[in-house]
Write an enzyme that holds these catalytic residues in place. Structure first.
Site, PDB file in Angstrom:
ATOM      1  N   ASN A   1     -10.311  23.729  -0.338  1.00  0.00           N
ATOM      2  CA  ASN A   1     -11.047  23.038   0.731  1.00  0.00           C
ATOM      3  C   ASN A   1     -12.476  23.056   0.575  1.00  0.00           C
ATOM      4  OD1 ASN A   1      -8.428  21.881   1.473  1.00  0.00           O
ATOM      5  ND2 ASN A   1      -8.386  23.240   3.436  1.00  0.00           N
TER       6      ASN A   1
ATOM      7  N   ARG B   1      -3.134   6.984  -4.123  1.00  0.00           N
ATOM      8  CA  ARG B   1      -2.869   8.060  -4.936  1.00  0.00           C
ATOM      9  C   ARG B   1      -1.510   8.144  -5.267  1.00  0.00           C
ATOM     10  NH1 ARG B   1      -7.354  11.408  -4.004  1.00  0.00           N
ATOM     11  NH2 ARG B   1      -8.370  11.317  -2.137  1.00  0.00           N
TER      12      ARG B   1
ATOM     13  N   ARG C   1     -11.071   9.544  -4.448  1.00  0.00           N
ATOM     14  CA  ARG C   1     -11.696  10.694  -4.868  1.00  0.00           C
ATOM     15  C   ARG C   1     -10.928  11.594  -5.662  1.00  0.00           C
ATOM     16  NH1 ARG C   1     -14.108  11.874  -0.651  1.00  0.00           N
ATOM     17  NH2 ARG C   1     -16.218  10.676  -0.879  1.00  0.00           N
TER      18      ARG C   1
ATOM     19  N   HIS D   1      -7.417   1.499   1.020  1.00  0.00           N
ATOM     20  CA  HIS D   1      -6.628   2.710   1.843  1.00  0.00           C
ATOM     21  C   HIS D   1      -5.387   2.134   2.525  1.00  0.00           C
ATOM     22  CE1 HIS D   1      -6.573   6.590   4.077  1.00  0.00           C
ATOM     23  NE2 HIS D   1      -6.671   6.792   3.068  1.00  0.00           N
TER      24      HIS D   1
ATOM     25  N   TYR E   1       3.272  16.604   3.623  1.00  0.00           N
ATOM     26  CA  TYR E   1       2.604  15.758   4.486  1.00  0.00           C
ATOM     27  C   TYR E   1       3.408  15.143   5.601  1.00  0.00           C
ATOM     28  CZ  TYR E   1      -1.822  16.124   1.737  1.00  0.00           C
ATOM     29  OH  TYR E   1      -2.823  16.520   0.877  1.00  0.00           O
TER      30      TYR E   1
ATOM     31  N   ARG F   1      -6.023  16.798  13.900  1.00  0.00           N
ATOM     32  CA  ARG F   1      -5.977  18.012  12.854  1.00  0.00           C
ATOM     33  C   ARG F   1      -7.332  18.346  12.423  1.00  0.00           C
ATOM     34  NH1 ARG F   1      -5.803  18.053   7.482  1.00  0.00           N
ATOM     35  NH2 ARG F   1      -5.165  15.746   7.160  1.00  0.00           N
TER      36      ARG F   1
ATOM     37  N   HIS G   1      -0.505  14.459   9.136  1.00  0.00           N
ATOM     38  CA  HIS G   1      -1.190  13.363   8.358  1.00  0.00           C
ATOM     39  C   HIS G   1      -0.843  11.939   9.028  1.00  0.00           C
ATOM     40  CE1 HIS G   1      -2.446  10.570   4.996  1.00  0.00           C
ATOM     41  NE2 HIS G   1      -3.245  11.477   4.653  1.00  0.00           N
TER      42      HIS G   1
END
Length: 722
Positions: A67, A389, A419, A449, A482, A578, A606
């Site tokens: 991270n 993704r 990304r 998205h 997730y 979160r 998530h």
């Protein structure tokens, strides 16, 4: 730059809202970058949480390292670019770019120091249970013989030592590149020589020794031990390791004519991005300092001395050790009962009633089954799918390819601007196009998205559309860790809205008559403000009023100001955020009625859920419930295509509100409370501890359990301050 919100824009939003009280910006908002670093500190704290098995604690440590790398590669790099370009606008909390860089650098340095301390502790604990990382002086006897043979046979030929002198300029070190510098004396004539040895990423960071027990040697330990093999005839005067982080963001230029070609070129450029941060091993020889300062760009880079182990993220290799006793008990998600009841026929189950699936407690295989059935069903005539993704081994891609090869009309919206997945998505796009899929790359300026699938099927009554709306990605691997929601529906209104959404993405046909869903960048912020205003009206008219929200990040100043207004009006606001939270809770006269908590545990929370009490202070059937693909950040409202969807089916409504939302609110075993000063305090479990992840692992299906938590007697915790 896409990853950096322009503070001036945010300040304008705040100004238009005429703040309730003349409270200074620094007292109204937390800095985004420091809030993110505080989140990563909470991740790191889990590495010291003895409630977790030992190797899972090591995994949390590795995640905190990864991270932090990403933070410097994107967020910090973006701020640095603004500084070099002379950007002088302030952040929403009133800080200059230089102040943000200094504050983030200091906080990150402390975080890295904490990581080293945690690694020292975990290393000792691992040794007790038989997992040992050896230093050079601890390798002897047969181990030393085996290791030298292994080094000569498998490592020596891969390494390329390079002399550093005017005839041999400093070589290019790639992003996250790990290297060792040596100060040597040639024994034949006493001449001083400097050498650099880059450790290729193709080599494992640790080598496991044969024999009983799990004994590892780090690659840098081997290089130092065998300097006589690499540099015969030289004496080592000093040495040290360094690691560099480069700017890895990709900024899309408006004049890009061919988006695919642009990204293929940009990915190559990214590997040579500006050096942002240089991490030095503690105790590096002083004689080596001029080398890296002059050759790597030390004057423009932020430099830190980070202890004895560089590249904390590489500890993930040790987590793979086969020690189930040191890991979480394996968990096998269930297939949704509703679809089992219809013999595995997804369309029949969805046609009968809307369905919500809670991942990872219920398997992501249901989404794959939906797509596979669509690919194989001769009555399915069209499939439309967004892909943000999809992972490296994607069953989703396979299903779309099969559908296209079966002659169906298949459209895939592939987002190239996801990304660090750009290269993977380019590969999937090529594979889909070869199979006959109509591939669309969406907008140049915005990211697509929204996670939506749409299947059109020929039936006796005519064409019927089935839709899947997800809060997470179509990624089978991340879906195991997730927590997300999958909502399946055949509601004609929602399906028509989905069709309009796809037409907008593929043909730029802006929808003007959506029935149910709201999309960004056209109106989502306004719709959320309208819903918050409605709750404010309930409070002003003397009725109970409450807002419950669960998401990953809260940054948008306009929404934060609206929540401050709700608090001032008497609305009780409970937020489960979160990660980043720029809202400051519990400030007298500003946010007295706002509480913020963060849940960090076995799974990564998530899903995005937004609920409004609608005249009640407790979750019930009157409440308004919505799910979304969007966090509350300026980029999600202004520069991404997202959806916000109201849940009106009573069963699904109860499942999401009474189960998922309430469980997040009452969790006290893995939750942190955000304090007015920006610190987080771990909640001390009460007499009846509740762990939401354990609860859903035990009760993975939401079907038939709609009011179980609400009736458990634990919900009153919602109205108590801690």
């Amino acid at each position: 730059m896409d990853s950096i919100e322009q503070p001036g824009h945010d300040d304008e939003l705040v100004g238009e809202l005429a703040p309730i009280e003349p409270i200074a910006l620094r007292d109204r908002y937390f800095n985004r970058e420091l809030s993110w670093l505080a989140f990563n500190q909470r991740v790191l704290e889990e590495a010291s949480n003895r409630a977790h098995p030992l190797l899972e604690r090591l995994r949390f440590l590795s995640i905190s390292g990864n991270n932090l790398d990403e933070f410097f590669m994107v967020r910090f790099a973006g701020l640095r670019a603004q500084q070099l370009e002379g950007v002088d606008t302030l952040s929403p909390d009133g800080l200059t770019v230089a102040q943000q860089l200094d504050g983030a650098s200091d906080r990150a340095d402390q975080l890295m120091a904490d990581q080293q301390l945690v690694w020292d502790t975990l290393r000792d604990e691992m040794a007790v249970v038989g997992i040992v990382v050896l230093e050079a002086g601890e390798i002897e006897g047969q181990d030393a013989i085996w290791l030298e043979r292994h080094f000569r046979d498998h490592i020596f030929s891969v390494l390329t030592p390079q002399a550093l002198d005017p005839a041999h300029p400093f070589p290019f070190i790639p992003n996250k590149g790990f290297s060792l510098l040596f100060d040597l004396t040639r024994l034949s004539d006493g001449e001083q020589i400097f050498e650099l040895v880059m450790v290729p990423s193709t080599l494992p960071r640790f080598v496991r020794l044969p024999g009983d027990g799990a004994r590892y040697v780090a690659i840098e330990t081997m290089v130092r031990r065998f300097t006589g093999v690499i540099f015969p005839g030289y004496e080592v005067n000093g040495h040290g390791a360094l690691r560099i982080i480069r700017d890895s963001d990709i900024e899309v230029e408006e004049e890009a004519e061919d988006l695919v070609l642009y990204f293929r070129t940009a990915i190559k450029r990214r590997r040579r991005g500006r050096v942002i941060r240089i991490e030095l091993e503690g105790g590096m020889s002083a004689s080596l300092e001029p080398l890296w300062k002059a050759q790597i760009g030390g004057a423009d880079s932020f430099v830190t001395e980070s202890g004895s182990f560089l590249g904390i993220t590489d500890l993930a290799q040790l987590v793979e050790e086969d020690r189930p006793d040191l890991k979480f008990t394996p968990f096998s998600p269930r297939f949704p009962e509703r679809i089992r009841e219809h013999g595995g026929d997804c369309f029949a189950a969805i046609r009968a009633k809307d369905i919500v699936v809670h991942h990872p407690y219920e398997t992501f295989d249901v989404v794959l089954a939906f797509l596979r059935q669509a690919a194989q069903d001769p009555d399915v005539i069209a499939i439309k799918q967004t892909l943000y993704r999809a992972g490296k081994q994607s069953a989703v891609i396979r299903a779309l390819v099969d559908a296209a090869e079966a002659g169906k009309s298949v459209t895939a919206v592939v987002e190239l601007k996801a990304r660090f997945d750009e290269e993977q998505n380019l590969m999937w796009a090529s594979q889909l196009e070869r199979a006959g899929v109509q591939v669309v790359y969406g907008f140049i300026d915005w990211k697509t998205h929204a996670k939506v699938s749409m299947v059109v099927r020929r039936e006796a009554e005519g064409h019927r559309t089935y839709c899947h709306f997800g809060t997470g990605n179509y990624h089978p691997i991340t879906a195991r860790i997730y927590t997300d929601l999958s909502f399946f529906t055949a509601d004609p209104r929602l399906c028509r809205d989905a069709a309009l959404l796809f037409n907008y993405i593929t043909g730029y046909v802006e929808p003007t008559d959506l029935s149910k869903i709201t999309i960004s960048p056209h109106g989502m912020r306004d719709e959320l403000c309208r819903l918050i205003d409605a709750e404010i009206d309930h409070a002003r008219e003397g009725r109970d009023a409450a807002i419950w929200v669960k998401m990953n990040s809260l940054v948008d100043p306009a929404i934060i100001e609206k929540l401050y207004r709700a608090s001032a009006a008497g609305v009780q606001v409970d937020l489960v955020i979160r990660g980043i939270c720029c809202l400051r809770p519990g400030v007298p006269g500003l946010s007295d009625n706002i509480r913020v908590k963060s849940v960090i545990g076995r799974f990564l929370e998530h899903s995005r859920i937004i609920c409004f009490g609608n005249g009640s202070a407790l979750p019930n059937r009157k409440a308004k419930v919505l799910i979304s693909s969007a966090d509350w950040m300026p980029r999600n409202f202004d520069r991404r295509v997202e959806y916000l969807l109201p849940i009106e089916n009573p069963t699904v409504h109860a499942q999401i509100l009474d189960q998922v939302m309430v469980a997040n609110l009452i969790d006290d075993e893995q939750s942190w409370i955000l304090m007015p000063d920006g610190s987080y305090e771990r909640i001390v479990p009460g007499r009846r501890p509740f762990n939401l992840h354990r609860y859903f692992m035990t009760n993975p299906s939401l079907s038939g359990r709609g009011a179980a938590l609400r009736q458990s007697g634990q919900v009153p915790k919602l109205t108590l301050r801690r």
